[in-house]
Enzyme design. Sequence first.
Site, PDB file in Angstrom:
ATOM      1  CD  GLU A   1      -6.164  40.189  33.147  1.00 57.92           C
ATOM      2  OE1 GLU A   1      -5.273  41.183  34.018  1.00 57.92           O
ATOM      3  OE2 GLU A   1      -7.006  40.263  32.899  1.00 57.92           O
TER       4      GLU A   1
ATOM      5  CE  LYS B   1      -3.441  33.260  32.154  1.00 51.72           C
ATOM      6  NZ  LYS B   1      -4.144  34.045  32.374  1.00 51.72           N
TER       7      LYS B   1
ATOM      8  CB  CYS C   1      -2.343  31.290  26.895  1.00 54.98           C
ATOM      9  SG  CYS C   1      -2.201  33.703  27.635  1.00 54.98           S
TER      10      CYS C   1
HETATM   11  C1  UDX Z   1      -6.982  32.896  26.223  1.00 55.39           C
HETATM   12  C2  UDX Z   1      -7.654  32.856  27.570  1.00 55.39           C
HETATM   13  O1  UDX Z   1      -9.238  33.039  27.343  1.00 55.39           O
HETATM   14  C3  UDX Z   1      -8.353  34.070  28.359  1.00 55.39           C
HETATM   15  O2  UDX Z   1      -8.986  33.695  30.235  1.00 55.39           O
HETATM   16  C4  UDX Z   1      -6.245  33.866  29.030  1.00 55.39           C
HETATM   17  O3  UDX Z   1      -6.172  35.192  30.333  1.00 55.39           O
HETATM   18  C5  UDX Z   1      -5.280  33.813  28.298  1.00 55.39           C
HETATM   19  O4  UDX Z   1      -5.761  33.378  26.306  1.00 55.39           O
HETATM   20  P1  UDX Z   1      -6.656  34.525  24.165  1.00 55.39           P
HETATM   21  O5  UDX Z   1      -5.784  33.182  24.165  1.00 55.39           O
HETATM   22  O6  UDX Z   1      -6.568  35.612  23.921  1.00 55.39           O
HETATM   23  O7  UDX Z   1      -7.495  34.407  25.989  1.00 55.39           O
HETATM   24  O8  UDX Z   1      -7.911  34.675  23.831  1.00 55.39           O
HETATM   25  P2  UDX Z   1      -9.288  33.022  23.219  1.00 55.39           P
HETATM   26  O9  UDX Z   1     -10.601  33.830  23.295  1.00 55.39           O
HETATM   27  O10 UDX Z   1      -9.446  31.739  24.624  1.00 55.39           O
HETATM   28  O11 UDX Z   1      -9.074  31.539  22.038  1.00 55.39           O
HETATM   29  C6  UDX Z   1      -8.284  31.135  22.402  1.00 55.39           C
HETATM   30  C7  UDX Z   1      -7.856  30.449  20.740  1.00 55.39           C
HETATM   31  O12 UDX Z   1      -8.991  29.310  20.976  1.00 55.39           O
HETATM   32  C8  UDX Z   1      -7.848  31.027  19.735  1.00 55.39           C
HETATM   33  O13 UDX Z   1      -7.476  29.782  18.738  1.00 55.39           O
HETATM   34  C9  UDX Z   1      -9.725  30.746  19.567  1.00 55.39           C
HETATM   35  O14 UDX Z   1      -9.628  30.856  17.793  1.00 55.39           O
HETATM   36  C10 UDX Z   1     -10.073  29.348  19.631  1.00 55.39           C
HETATM   37  N1  UDX Z   1     -11.432  29.266  20.031  1.00 55.39           N
HETATM   38  C11 UDX Z   1     -11.743  29.625  20.939  1.00 55.39           C
HETATM   39  C12 UDX Z   1     -11.634  28.119  19.297  1.00 55.39           C
HETATM   40  O15 UDX Z   1     -11.329  27.459  18.352  1.00 55.39           O
HETATM   41  N2  UDX Z   1     -13.266  27.561  19.999  1.00 55.39           N
HETATM   42  C13 UDX Z   1     -14.189  28.735  20.842  1.00 55.39           C
HETATM   43  O16 UDX Z   1     -14.939  27.642  20.686  1.00 55.39           O
HETATM   44  C14 UDX Z   1     -13.189  29.200  21.357  1.00 55.39           C
END
Ligand code: UDX
Length: 460
Positions: A163, A218, A274
């Site tokens: 996912e 993944k 993740c």
């Molecule tokens: C991630 C993946 O994006 C998703 O495809 C996978 O299924 C699960 O892991 P998620 O952990 O829900 O999703 O959120 P994501 O938006 O990826 O952000 C992860 C972390 O990175 C957050 O703490 C976010 O604040 C941080 N982040 C993200 C940044 O600090 N800067 C960015 O530019 C993007």
Amino acid sequence: MKNIRKITCIGAGYVGGPTMSVIAQKNLNVEVTVVDLNETRIAAWNDDDLSKLPVYEPGLDEVVKEARGRNLFFSTDVDKAIDEADMIFISVNTPTKTYGKGKGQAADLKYIELCARQIAAVAKSDKIVVEKSTLPVRTAEALKSILDNTGNGVNFHILSNPEFLAEGTAVTDLHNPDRVLIGGEDADAIEALVSVYEAWVPRERILTTNLWSSELSKLVANAFLAQRVSSINAISELCEVTGANVDEVSRAIGQDSRIGSKFLKASVGFGGSCFQKDILNLVYIARTYNLHAVADYWEQVILLNDHQKTRFAENIIKTMYNTVNGKSIAFLGWAFKKDTNDTRESAAIYVADHLLAEEANVIVYDPKVPAEQIYKDLDYLGTRSPEDNRRLVKVVNDPYEALSGAHAAAVLTEWDEFKGYDWAKIKEDMKRPSFVFDGRKLLDRKQLLELGFAYYAIGE
Ligand code: UDX
Ligand code: ADP
């Protein structure tokens, strides 16, 4: 091709709940049952009050309202749901191991194995078993072996269907995915799952691969995304000492279509269930095959992320005249990103821990995270007694209360509402000098400086 009439999903968490809700919403002819051992969680999924769903995701309440009771059900009767299903998704948690071989790195597969044994024990007809949880490469092999050796002689086909939804945007990601990935060996089983997604996802966005490619993709997707965040965060530190501005650098490089503009937002560090777990897992797999250069390369993404969290906390201490003992620091946000109530691996936890070690008083306001969860996260670290965590940390439901009388505000999550606060009023009520440490580069620097705040943002 097998016609899928009944789907069961084991695990009603952040992945299983939203994903199955959308599958049910889009497949009126399929009955979807989500099961979990956790009775409280299932009761919350069944609550008439949709604001009590255990997972907060924008738009999820609407989907659940539409499908629940029609062809979407939440239950604790795992055996019955396994028995009746044509297709079973495994969507249970796979945390990093906290004991034994691979401690702190490898994924703990005990919940997956328990599921497999339960499926094998109960199944009296052929089943397609779908790995939804993120798993180490070649887990399907272990699953198959358990199912075939402990089953009742029925046929199991294993598929990998990782996912890619991100929390906070789960419903839109599910409705409009960049791609759906299905790995497997049996063409009919693959087609059966393709048909479920084809109900709303265009065929060309449904990729099919072999099992191992799907499992590995993944981990690699998350590793690449996390690497981008660590890369820009590394540059943020360089910006701070050179006078460059990290947002301007992001914009300048992001316009290069080969680099792309997404995921280049400097922050206090990535969190979530993740990124860290999957990279640790990738590192562990590489070391298992003696690929130490590969392992070291990816490990650095995590080391930099840890550095970013520490650096943010140390900058607060240094700026506040090298002592935060007895000073009140208001945390705006605790969730690992906006629009979720999930706090797993949130940078806020580690920044708080660092400040609490210096005997700071931390007052937390988060629009969606309850006090119990915040104390649970801190207690879980085991760095101080639960009594000390409660002595030093206060959780409030009103941001103005958090900030009133505070020596400093620290923005840990990029919740939109923080931008709209009455910062002039906040300034009046805070101690002087009034420090703001913006770990998300969220607030309006010009406005805050004009109001007389001492404003520090990551990467400026
Ligand atoms: C991630 C993946 O994006 C998703 O495809 C996978 O299924 C699960 O892991 P998620 O952990 O829900 O999703 O959120 P994501 O938006 O990826 O952000 C992860 C972390 O990175 C957050 O703490 C976010 O604040 C941080 N982040 C993200 C940044 O600090 N800067 C960015 O530019 C993007
Ligand atoms: P994710 O973010 O991967 O969805 P969560 O921790 O939110 O992870 O959800 C996983 C869910 O799986 C939990 O609610 C947990 O109770 C459930 N679970 C774990 N093992 C089993 C099992 N053997 N049978 C049923 N549910 C299980």
